[in-house]
Design an enzyme around this catalytic site. Structure first.
Site, mmCIF file in Angstrom:
data_model
loop_
_atom_site.group_PDB
_atom_site.id
_atom_site.type_symbol
_atom_site.label_atom_id
_atom_site.label_comp_id
_atom_site.label_asym_id
_atom_site.label_seq_id
_atom_site.Cartn_x
_atom_site.Cartn_y
_atom_site.Cartn_z
ATOM 1 N N TRP A 138 -4.384 -0.736 -20.245
ATOM 2 C CA TRP A 138 -5.159 -0.197 -21.375
ATOM 3 C C TRP A 138 -5.087 1.331 -21.336
ATOM 4 O O TRP A 138 -5.269 1.938 -20.273
ATOM 5 C CB TRP A 138 -6.612 -0.674 -21.265
ATOM 6 C CG TRP A 138 -7.504 -0.181 -22.363
ATOM 7 C CD1 TRP A 138 -7.232 -0.144 -23.699
ATOM 8 C CD2 TRP A 138 -8.828 0.346 -22.207
ATOM 9 N NE1 TRP A 138 -8.313 0.359 -24.381
ATOM 10 C CE2 TRP A 138 -9.306 0.670 -23.495
ATOM 11 C CE3 TRP A 138 -9.672 0.563 -21.106
ATOM 12 C CZ2 TRP A 138 -10.568 1.201 -23.716
ATOM 13 C CZ3 TRP A 138 -10.923 1.090 -21.330
ATOM 14 C CH2 TRP A 138 -11.365 1.403 -22.619
ATOM 15 N N ASP A 182 -11.517 -5.347 -14.357
ATOM 16 C CA ASP A 182 -11.957 -4.996 -15.702
ATOM 17 C C ASP A 182 -12.070 -6.308 -16.481
ATOM 18 O O ASP A 182 -11.064 -6.974 -16.751
ATOM 19 C CB ASP A 182 -10.935 -4.050 -16.352
ATOM 20 C CG ASP A 182 -11.399 -3.568 -17.726
ATOM 21 O OD1 ASP A 182 -12.407 -4.103 -18.241
ATOM 22 O OD2 ASP A 182 -10.754 -2.662 -18.283
ATOM 23 N N ALA A 225 -13.208 -7.359 -19.758
ATOM 24 C CA ALA A 225 -13.653 -6.944 -21.093
ATOM 25 C C ALA A 225 -13.548 -8.067 -22.115
ATOM 26 O O ALA A 225 -14.058 -7.935 -23.228
ATOM 27 C CB ALA A 225 -12.832 -5.743 -21.558
ATOM 28 N N LYS A 233 -16.732 -7.532 -26.957
ATOM 29 C CA LYS A 233 -15.881 -8.472 -27.688
ATOM 30 C C LYS A 233 -16.525 -9.850 -27.758
ATOM 31 O O LYS A 233 -16.624 -10.443 -28.817
ATOM 32 C CB LYS A 233 -14.510 -8.597 -27.012
ATOM 33 C CG LYS A 233 -13.983 -7.331 -26.388
ATOM 34 C CD LYS A 233 -13.341 -6.390 -27.369
ATOM 35 C CE LYS A 233 -13.111 -5.064 -26.677
ATOM 36 N NZ LYS A 233 -12.203 -4.177 -27.311
HETATM 37 C C1 LMR Z 1 -8.646 -1.696 -27.614
HETATM 38 O O1 LMR Z 1 -7.956 -1.740 -26.579
HETATM 39 O O2 LMR Z 1 -8.155 -1.611 -28.743
HETATM 40 C C2 LMR Z 1 -10.141 -1.780 -27.503
HETATM 41 O O3 LMR Z 1 -10.498 -1.969 -26.171
HETATM 42 C C3 LMR Z 1 -10.831 -0.652 -28.157
HETATM 43 C C4 LMR Z 1 -10.710 0.633 -27.399
HETATM 44 O O4 LMR Z 1 -11.753 1.242 -27.136
HETATM 45 O O5 LMR Z 1 -9.603 1.061 -27.068
#
Ligand code: LMR
Length: 394
Positions: A127, A208, A210, A243
């Site tokens: 990410w 993580d 999420a 989410k």
């Molecule tokens: C994403 O990866 O699009 C989401 O987790 C939103 C973000 O804050 O980046």
């Protein structure tokens, strides 16, 4: 004061939201930022959330401070949800934090207090916000092999070999489920091997989490996290309620720490609380109180689980529809991986030029690394998307 500053880079994921909003084409398709969308293309307030909010509104007696760790009922409910009976709770502490990002941030600060400048190993790729959170906390970032662009699966042997080379001073950031950005995930047997490697090396696992419930179900998605917790002496978990409860803008998450014993848990937690107090003092309550209300009430919880299953199954079905449409048109299985991936995202493996072409020509928005948010696929535009993707790779 400010004349020495140079312009900071914008956030690529959030910038896409603005670009998409500014595009006047009625045929545009938003596969960018990771928010769930229903058949109408709307990110809805879940029914269970709405009901919990109504209860909160009529029952709330005070707005006084909650304390540094936030809503304790929420903390207990999240621990039950995430850990189940995988670990003796006397070694565990939880602090509510502002979203998954806030949870990652306070835990990275904690790592830097424990071991200044430690290296956090992240998956390649990961990410986009992991790196800034770690470096802003004073940590170094390195990568371990993860995504195989050939198979669009996990390069597991290489990943495991890299994990095996780590030392007790290292931190390994793992996506508990629904890998962001790739959509390629570990099997249960692979999680078992990761847990064994962490025991061998003593590296600190930092999970993580999420997207719990967005992959194959709550229990299935928590398998890796619980396996690790039942194996290792110390661990960190950043949980997000953005989410799975659709509470994005409420910023509700939790920082969970697992120590070797109750005494170390207490000491480590005192540092975590000290970090929070020195940053934002205490978290906001509303999102946490919603989640507590849902998880503590059998009927609201059942309704939430039903809604979560609906979102999950819709994403799985959209994956299959897109893979089928591409296979039907191209007579090739090159995009079948989309149906095998889980969670909100798939990394298509397109070049940056192809991504830009899709945006300019077709009004299809995705992040520059060719990550698509499958929940953004409009049911009635699957064929158009298949044509556009095939056009872009030709
Ligand atoms: C994403 O990866 O699009 C989401 O987790 C939103 C973000 O804050 O980046």
């Amino acid at each position: 004061m400010f004349e020495n500053l140079t312009k900071a880079p914008g956030d690529k994921i959030l910038a896409l939201m603005g670009e998409y909003a500014a595009d006047s084409r009625s045929t545009k398709i938003d596969l960018g930022v990771g928010v769930y969308k229903d058949e109408q293309g709307v990110t809805p307030v879940m029914r269970s959330v709405r009901k919990a909010e109504e209860r909160i509104l009529s029952n709330e007696k005070t707005k006084t401070y909650l304390g540094i760790a936030g809503n304790m009922g929420y903390g207990a409910a999240v621990l039950d949800l995430v850990l189940a009976d995988s670990i003796d709770r006397s070694r565990v502490r939880i602090a509510q934090a502002p979203g998954g990002t806030g949870s990652l941030w306070v835990l990275m600060q904690l790592i830097n207090r424990a071991r200044p400048g430690a290296t956090v190993y992240v998956s390649d790729p990961t990410w986009a916000n992991h790196n800034p959170i770690a470096t802003n906390s004073g940590l170094k970032v390195a990568t371990y092999p993860y995504f195989d662009p050939e198979t669009r699966g996990v390069k597991f042997e290489q990943m495991l070999a890299a994990l095996d080379r780590m030392g007790a001073e290292d931190v390994v950031l793992l996506h508990g489920c629904c890998h962001n950005p790739t959509g390629a995930n570990l099997t249960d047997a692979q999680w078992d091997q990761v847990a064994e490697s962490l025991v061998r090396t003593g590296a600190l696992p930092f999970v993580d989490l999420a997207y719990l419930g967005f992959g194959d179900g709550i229990g299935a998605d928590a398998y890796g996290t619980r396996k690790i917790l039942s194996s290792v002496p110390e661990a960190l978990i950043a949980f997000s309620g953005s989410k799975n409860f659709g509470l994005y803008r409420e910023r509700v998450g939790a920082a969970i720490l697992v120590a070797r014993n109750a005494e170390q848990a207490e000491t480590t937690n005192s540092q975590l609380l000290n970090i929070i107090r020195g940053a934002y003092s205490q978290p906001p309550d509303h999102g946490a109180e919603i989640i507590r209300t849902i998880l503590e009430d059998a009927s609201l919880r059942a309704e939430w689980e039903e809604e979560l299953a609906l979102m999950r199954n819709r994403m799985i079905s959209l994956r299959k529809k897109l893979a089928d449409a591409i296979r039907d048109r191209s007579n090739s299985t090159d995009f079948d991986f989309v149906a095998d991936h889980r969670g909100m995202f798939s990394l298509l493996g397109l070049t940056n030029d192809a991504v830009e072409h899709l945006k300019a020509t077709n009004g299809v928005y995705m992040t520059g690394d060719s990550r698509i948010n499958v929940a953004g696929i409009p049911e009635d535009r699957v064929g158009d998307l298949a044509d556009a993707f095939l056009g872009a790779v030709r």
